[in-house]
Design an enzyme around this catalytic site. Structure first.
Site, PDB file in Angstrom:
ATOM      1  N   HIS A 131       0.079   8.125 -10.077  1.00  0.00           N
ATOM      2  CA  HIS A 131      -0.801   8.566 -10.547  1.00  0.00           C
ATOM      3  C   HIS A 131      -0.126   9.720 -11.510  1.00  0.00           C
ATOM      4  O   HIS A 131       1.047   9.977 -11.275  1.00  0.00           O
ATOM      5  CB  HIS A 131      -1.449   9.548  -9.550  1.00  0.00           C
ATOM      6  N   ASP A 167       1.580  12.248  -9.755  1.00  0.00           N
ATOM      7  CA  ASP A 167       2.956  11.943  -8.894  1.00  0.00           C
ATOM      8  C   ASP A 167       4.181  12.237  -9.651  1.00  0.00           C
ATOM      9  O   ASP A 167       5.305  12.600  -9.274  1.00  0.00           O
ATOM     10  CB  ASP A 167       3.006  10.634  -8.801  1.00  0.00           C
ATOM     11  N   ASP A 172      -7.332   5.562   6.960  1.00  0.00           N
ATOM     12  CA  ASP A 172      -6.648   4.992   6.135  1.00  0.00           C
ATOM     13  C   ASP A 172      -5.233   5.264   6.519  1.00  0.00           C
ATOM     14  O   ASP A 172      -4.654   6.159   5.896  1.00  0.00           O
ATOM     15  CB  ASP A 172      -6.798   5.347   4.778  1.00  0.00           C
ATOM     16  N   ASP A 196      -2.271   3.430   5.851  1.00  0.00           N
ATOM     17  CA  ASP A 196      -1.556   2.840   4.976  1.00  0.00           C
ATOM     18  C   ASP A 196      -0.076   2.571   5.347  1.00  0.00           C
ATOM     19  O   ASP A 196       0.872   3.104   5.045  1.00  0.00           O
ATOM     20  CB  ASP A 196      -1.177   4.003   3.716  1.00  0.00           C
ATOM     21  N   GLU A 255      -7.155  -3.411  -1.573  1.00  0.00           N
ATOM     22  CA  GLU A 255      -6.183  -2.882  -0.634  1.00  0.00           C
ATOM     23  C   GLU A 255      -6.653  -3.324   0.754  1.00  0.00           C
ATOM     24  O   GLU A 255      -7.601  -3.251   1.236  1.00  0.00           O
ATOM     25  CB  GLU A 255      -6.144  -1.352  -0.899  1.00  0.00           C
ATOM     26  N   ASP A 299       1.177   0.237  -1.385  1.00  0.00           N
ATOM     27  CA  ASP A 299       0.454   1.430  -1.130  1.00  0.00           C
ATOM     28  C   ASP A 299       0.541   1.930   0.256  1.00  0.00           C
ATOM     29  O   ASP A 299      -0.624   1.461   1.134  1.00  0.00           O
ATOM     30  CB  ASP A 299      -0.904   1.290  -1.815  1.00  0.00           C
ATOM     31  N   ASP A 340      -3.274  -3.767  -3.302  1.00  0.00           N
ATOM     32  CA  ASP A 340      -2.494  -2.676  -2.531  1.00  0.00           C
ATOM     33  C   ASP A 340      -2.112  -3.334  -1.275  1.00  0.00           C
ATOM     34  O   ASP A 340      -2.908  -3.403  -0.552  1.00  0.00           O
ATOM     35  CB  ASP A 340      -3.166  -1.476  -2.592  1.00  0.00           C
TER      36      ASP A 340
END
Ligand code: XUL
Ligand code: CO
Length: 443
Positions: A99, A102, A305, A307, A266, A337, A294
């Site tokens: 992003h 980031d 989420d 991740d 994702e 991700d 993802d």
């Protein structure tokens, strides 16, 4: 300067290796059906979890010990670029994703933010010249800053819509500059909390207007990367507009955007939507819209989420089955991700986590390829639907039947016989392939 002194280049050592910092199954050069594993899997590291994640959660402070922590602002951003490329090279991954926020801190105004981005983009571009790691995709963070409290392209505030457009415009310029294979739209806060204060129609129309403007601008500057929408049903908003592949596809079709987008599917978003990962991949694939993935996994006991790094071989196998049947991901790849758990706070854990994920997908790839070669599922499915290859079934699929004809047929054939779906048998076969593929591989 080295940020990961305790780690040397991660090599493929094979399944007998006891070295925790080695691949046991991911052998980038190994050929599978004419393509190397590296070409099939196109692994990417996500900048946010790996270089900006700090382990904080709603109940506690950061736990991660990172060798770039003592820097701040632009020095921190630069140190992260150095650390990131050291990490990509040691892990031998071909891609990364980020992003805007980031890689570069926001300045005190948009101009300063642009300047920060420009200077980091130049630095990343320089590193990319000598590194294997290339940009799989970039995106704009339009959810963290308080200005996005009511969304970005679906905000009730036109100033926020304009600000978001400026961010994506800059993001597309960066995508072009760095040769990003794709540009991602994940609708961070593009959704709503309550209909009591929401003009649903205007928000959806505006989202479509925003996407059309992005398509037009990419064309104007000659950016030819693939646009991807990343569906997610909830979190942070209660109802996200790009809920799942089917919902987002209907949206694209309604607003004549279908030719410009594919999906970034994702795993954990699929399960949050009440689907399996393979369901979302299949829905995208059968509509010619599977663009990228993802790669992560959720936790069946938790409703958010999480991740996590993918380690569930059953899931990676069924995911790779879809990806192989899609003839690969084209410009897309498998972006992790995924974040290490809060308790896995040492820098080495970043390597262990990615190795686990890469090995899990390498296994999935090999088993899925075998399942396809042996037509384990295909033969069964073909046979299961064979009533549509002859007689009345064939008439139905060839458009030669109507209700009159079908009623006449049904009146003559009302003693219907069905056959078993054999779900348990098929699961047992997949287990057999999972276990046997690797029992027979000698390294
Ligand atoms: C959030 C998520 C994002 C996107 C990019 O759930 O998946 O990190 O991948 O914005
Ligand atoms: Co994602």
């Amino acid at each position: 300067m080295s940020y990961f002194k305790n780690v040397t280049n991660i090599q493929y050592e094979g399944k007998e290796s006891k070295n925790s910092l080695a691949f046991k199954y991911y052998n980038p050069d190994e050929l599978i059906n004419g393509k190397t594993m590296e070409e099939h899997l196109r692994f990417g590291v996500s900048y946010w979890h790996t270089f900006t994640g700090d382990g904080s959660d709603p109940f506690g402070a950061s736990t991660m010990i990172r060798p770039w922590d003592h820097y701040s602002k632009m020095d921190l951003a630069k140190a992260r670029v150095e650390a990131a490329f050291e990490f990509f090279e040691k892990l031998n991954v071909p891609f990364f994703c980020f992003h805007d926020t980031d890689v570069a801190p926001e300045g005190s105004n948009l101009i300063e933010t642009y300047e920060n981005l420009d200077s980091i983009t130049a630095m990343i571009k320089d590193y990319m010249k000598t590194s294997k790691a290339q940009l799989l995709w970039n995106t704009a963070n339009m959810f963290t800053h308080p200005r996005f409290v009511h969304g970005a392209a679906t905000s009730c505030n036109a100033d926020v819509f304009a600000y978001s457009a400026a961010k994506v415009k800059k993001g597309l310029e960066i995508a072009k500059e760095l040769g990003a294979e794709n540009y991602v739209f994940w609708g961070g806060r593009e959704g709503y909390e309550t209909l009591l204060n929401t003009n649903l129609k205007l928000e959806l129309d505006n989202l479509a207007r925003f996407y059309h403007m992005a398509v037009d601008y990419a064309k104007e500057i000659g950016y030819t990367g693939q646009f991807l929408i990343e569906p997610k049903p909830k979190e942070p908003t209660k109802h996200q507009y790009d809920f799942d592949v089917a919902t987002a596809l209907a949206f694209l079709l309604s607003y004549d955007l279908q030719d410009h987008f594919k999906f970034n599917v994702e795993a954990n978003h699929a399960t949050l939507a009440g689907h399996t990962f393979e369901h979302e991949l299949r829905m995208a694939r059968i509509n010619g819209m599977l663009g990228s993935v993802d790669a992560n996994q959720g936790d069946t006991l938790l409703g958010w989420d999480t991740d996590e790094f993918p380690a569930d071989l059953y899931s990676t196998t069924l995911a790779m089955f879809e990806i192989l049947n899609n003839d690969g991901l084209g410009k897309g790849g498998l972006n992790f991700d995924a974040k290490v758990r809060r308790g896995s706070f040492e820098p080495e854990d970043l390597f262990y986590a990615h190795i686990a994920g890469m090995d899990s997908f390498a296994i999935g790839l090999k088993v899925a390829q075998k399942l396809i070669e042996d037509r384990v599922l295909d033969d069964f499915i073909e046979e299961r639907y064979n009533s549509f290859t002859e007689g009345i079934g064939r008439d139905i699929v060839e458009g030669k039947a109507d209700f009159h004809k079908l009623e006449a047929y049904a009146l003559q054939n009302d003693a219907i016989q069905n056959r078993s779906g054999r779900q348990e048998l098929l699961k047992a076969k997949i287990n057999q392939y999972l276990l046997e593929s690797f029992a027979n591989v000698r390294v």
